[in-house]
Design a protein around this motif. Sequence first.
Motif, PDB file in Angstrom:
ATOM      1  N   CYS A 108       0.916  -1.257   0.187  1.00 16.37           N
ATOM      2  CA  CYS A 108       0.166  -0.069  -0.030  1.00 16.37           C
ATOM      3  C   CYS A 108       0.733   1.125   0.001  1.00 16.37           C
ATOM      4  O   CYS A 108       1.829   1.569   0.964  1.00 16.37           O
ATOM      5  CB  CYS A 108      -0.939   0.219   1.197  1.00 16.37           C
ATOM      6  SG  CYS A 108      -2.095   1.702   1.199  1.00 16.37           S
ATOM      7  N   CYS A 154      -0.153   3.700   3.493  1.00 21.60           N
ATOM      8  CA  CYS A 154       0.072   3.342   4.826  1.00 21.60           C
ATOM      9  C   CYS A 154       1.192   2.288   4.926  1.00 21.60           C
ATOM     10  O   CYS A 154       1.770   2.066   5.973  1.00 21.60           O
ATOM     11  CB  CYS A 154      -1.087   2.622   5.527  1.00 21.60           C
ATOM     12  SG  CYS A 154      -1.553   1.151   4.781  1.00 21.60           S
ATOM     13  N   CYS A 197      -4.603   0.298  -0.140  1.00 26.13           N
ATOM     14  CA  CYS A 197      -5.085  -0.856   0.552  1.00 26.13           C
ATOM     15  C   CYS A 197      -6.619  -0.709   1.041  1.00 26.13           C
ATOM     16  O   CYS A 197      -7.189   0.485   0.913  1.00 26.13           O
ATOM     17  CB  CYS A 197      -4.437  -1.464   1.751  1.00 26.13           C
ATOM     18  SG  CYS A 197      -4.605  -0.198   3.142  1.00 26.13           S
ATOM     19  N   CYS A 233      -7.186   2.208   3.599  1.00 19.11           N
ATOM     20  CA  CYS A 233      -6.887   3.655   3.028  1.00 19.11           C
ATOM     21  C   CYS A 233      -7.894   3.986   2.235  1.00 19.11           C
ATOM     22  O   CYS A 233      -8.335   5.087   2.105  1.00 19.11           O
ATOM     23  CB  CYS A 233      -5.548   3.327   2.391  1.00 19.11           C
ATOM     24  SG  CYS A 233      -4.099   3.495   3.669  1.00 19.11           S
TER      25      CYS A 233
END
Length: 160
Positions: free
Chosen positions: A112, A115, A152, A155
């Motif tokens: 991701c 994050c 992801c 997020c």
Amino acid sequence: MRRVRTPTGLDEGGLERALELLREAVRRRGLRSSSVRESIARAALQREGHFTVDDLIRDLRTTEGEVHTATVYRVRPLLVEEGLLQTTLVSSSDGAHYERAFEREHHDHLICSQCGKVVEFFLEDIEELQRAIAKKFGFRLTGHVHELVGTCRDCLRTDA
Ligand SMILES: [Zn+2]
Ligand SMILES: [Zn+2]
């Protein structure tokens, strides 16, 4: 498709097998044995998941006292070439990471970009295709880094 579990650090038995392999490599290469090199290998193999060289240096400073950054960078290629560690997450925003390769199954990564979450997976179809590509171009494969970068689920939800 199989999700691959991120392993915890290597246990004592595994650590001994890894260090024996390293000592053999050191003899084969005609290098001097070095306790600093072994400390670095030990710290790297006991680490969980993916880490940067800086993470490793921080660990070493807590357990071993002063360790020169240059020494860690010098030892790293040996650990990778001998199959103790592998380079990973090269697409990560904080640069290349390393992870234990010794006594671990091969896997690929989803990253991701927001994050930094990482999913490890294995899909035989991808492995097969990569072998077919190499064969077509007359390459003998010694490895690959396959990474998918995206956002992801967590997020995506925050964005909405
Ligand atoms: Zn995320
Ligand atoms: Zn991994």
